[in-house]
Design an enzyme around this catalytic site. Structure first.
Site, short mmCIF file in Angstrom:
data_model
loop_
_atom_site.label_atom_id
_atom_site.label_comp_id
_atom_site.label_asym_id
_atom_site.label_seq_id
_atom_site.Cartn_x
_atom_site.Cartn_y
_atom_site.Cartn_z
N LYS A 1 -36.30 14.36 47.69
CA LYS A 1 -35.54 14.69 48.90
C LYS A 1 -36.09 13.91 50.09
CE LYS A 1 -34.15 19.23 47.21
NZ LYS A 1 -34.42 20.66 47.10
N GLN B 1 -38.22 24.94 49.90
CA GLN B 1 -37.99 24.79 48.46
C GLN B 1 -38.23 26.12 47.73
OE1 GLN B 1 -36.68 22.11 47.05
NE2 GLN B 1 -36.83 22.84 44.95
N ASP C 1 -29.40 24.17 53.46
CA ASP C 1 -29.19 24.71 52.11
C ASP C 1 -27.98 25.65 52.08
OD1 ASP C 1 -30.82 23.97 49.96
OD2 ASP C 1 -32.54 25.06 50.76
N1 GUN Z 1 -34.61 25.23 44.16
C1 GUN Z 1 -33.69 24.89 43.23
N2 GUN Z 1 -32.55 24.48 43.83
C2 GUN Z 1 -32.76 24.55 45.15
C3 GUN Z 1 -31.94 24.24 46.28
O1 GUN Z 1 -30.79 23.83 46.18
N3 GUN Z 1 -32.53 24.46 47.50
C4 GUN Z 1 -33.80 24.94 47.62
N4 GUN Z 1 -34.26 25.13 48.85
N5 GUN Z 1 -34.57 25.23 46.59
C5 GUN Z 1 -34.05 25.03 45.37
#
Ligand code: GUN
Length: 293
Positions: A53, A97, A120
């Site tokens: 990311k 995350q 998100d």
């Molecule tokens: N963990 C797995 N998928 C995601 C996501 O789309 N966003 C976040 N913040 N954590 C995750």
């Protein structure tokens, strides 16, 4: 042979558009979008995701602010960091995350993120906006699924859609997005009875069960469109490590179109994250009527 829906190619198109929008924001408004990513602990899969990311954010011309916190970080300390990021004008998107360590209440943390920076789309305000069709930031993976579907389906109205998985991250929001497009949506999960029969009725199948090879070819109706959200790490009989989806791809020749794993939904998630960050930066920095364009 089913058509392969190429997520890598579509993600590249989305990212190319993001780069143009970023350049425009910098040139005309002096705003460089910034994404803050917070990782608590050292889960190896999460490490891979956040690194990806961060590097893609920088490649798209934006600022990336990485915050790595120890596994033992308290909920209070994490909330203090969120507060700081909420009030930092150079941060337009905040992503914590998941999963968080067990001693931290994830809902409390997600609730603390400014909804305008919640790239998100997990904050209750954005969840509410999605379910009422009133804008807001839409979760990245579901958004990516819909964009992939739109490459092969012109008119969603009246189609039977079956979602396998009821998570807040994928299953529930993708069901809402399909409903918004006037599909008839059935949300199923691991305890659903007669799952193969239900899936056999579907024109659209979105599988986000986290169960390798769950969906077999004989579950899929001829001509159906299948979106496989599964990213399952496996070690094959030959000892080789690999990634497989929730659908047995080799058995889907009779489907209309299918996303491969890897190269389907995965690349779209990050592309949509970058796109949401630009959207948030525009909404936070530009006059309302300009930001909406
Ligand atoms: N963990 C797995 N998928 C995601 C996501 O789309 N966003 C976040 N913040 N954590 C995750």
């Amino acid at each position: 042979m089913a058509r392969k829906i190429d997520g890598t190619a579509l993600a590249a198109e989305v990212v190319a558009k993001v780069k143009i929008d970023v350049e425009d924001l910098i040139r005309h408004y002096g705003v460089k979008p910034g994404l803050a990513v917070v990782l608590v602990g050292s889960d190896p899969a999460s490490e891979v995701y956040v690194n990806m990311k961060s590097s893609r954010t920088v490649k798209a011309g934006m600022n990336s602010f990485m915050h790595r916190l120890r596994e033992t970080t308290s909920g209070e300390d994490l909330l203090a960091l969120i507060d700081q990021l909420n009030s930092d004008p150079s941060v337009h998107g905040i992503l914590v995350q998941l999963p968080l360590p067990r001693h931290i209440d994830a809902n409390r943390i997600l609730d603390a993120i400014d909804p305008a920076k919640d790239v998100d789309g997990f904050h209750p305000v954005n969840v509410g906006r999605l379910s009422t069709g009133t804008g807001g930031l839409v979760p990245c993976t579901p958004l990516g699924c819909i964009m992939l579907l739109e490459t092969v389906i012109d008119d969603f109205r009246g189609l039977q859609a079956v979602v396998i998985g009821k998570s807040n991250i994928v299953g529930k929001p993708v069901a809402v997005l399909l409903l918004e497009r006037e599909c008839t949506v059935t949300v199923t999960h691991i305890l659903t009875r007669n799952l193969p029969e239900i899936v056999r009725d579907a024109d659209i199948v979105v599988v986000a069960a986290g169960s390798p090879g769950l969906v077999r070819g004989d579950w899929i109706k001829h001509g159906a469109v299948v979106i496989d959200v599964g990213i399952n790490r496996i070690v094959g009989a030959d000892g080789q490590r690999g990634i497989v989806g929730d659908v047995v791809y080799e058995e889907t020749d009779h489907a209309g179109a299918v996303t491969p794993v890897p190269g389907g939904v995965g690349p779209m998630t990050i592309a949509c994250l970058l796109s949401n960050t630009v959207k948030a930066a525009r909404a936070l920095s530009l006059p309302q009527e300009t930001a909406a364009k």
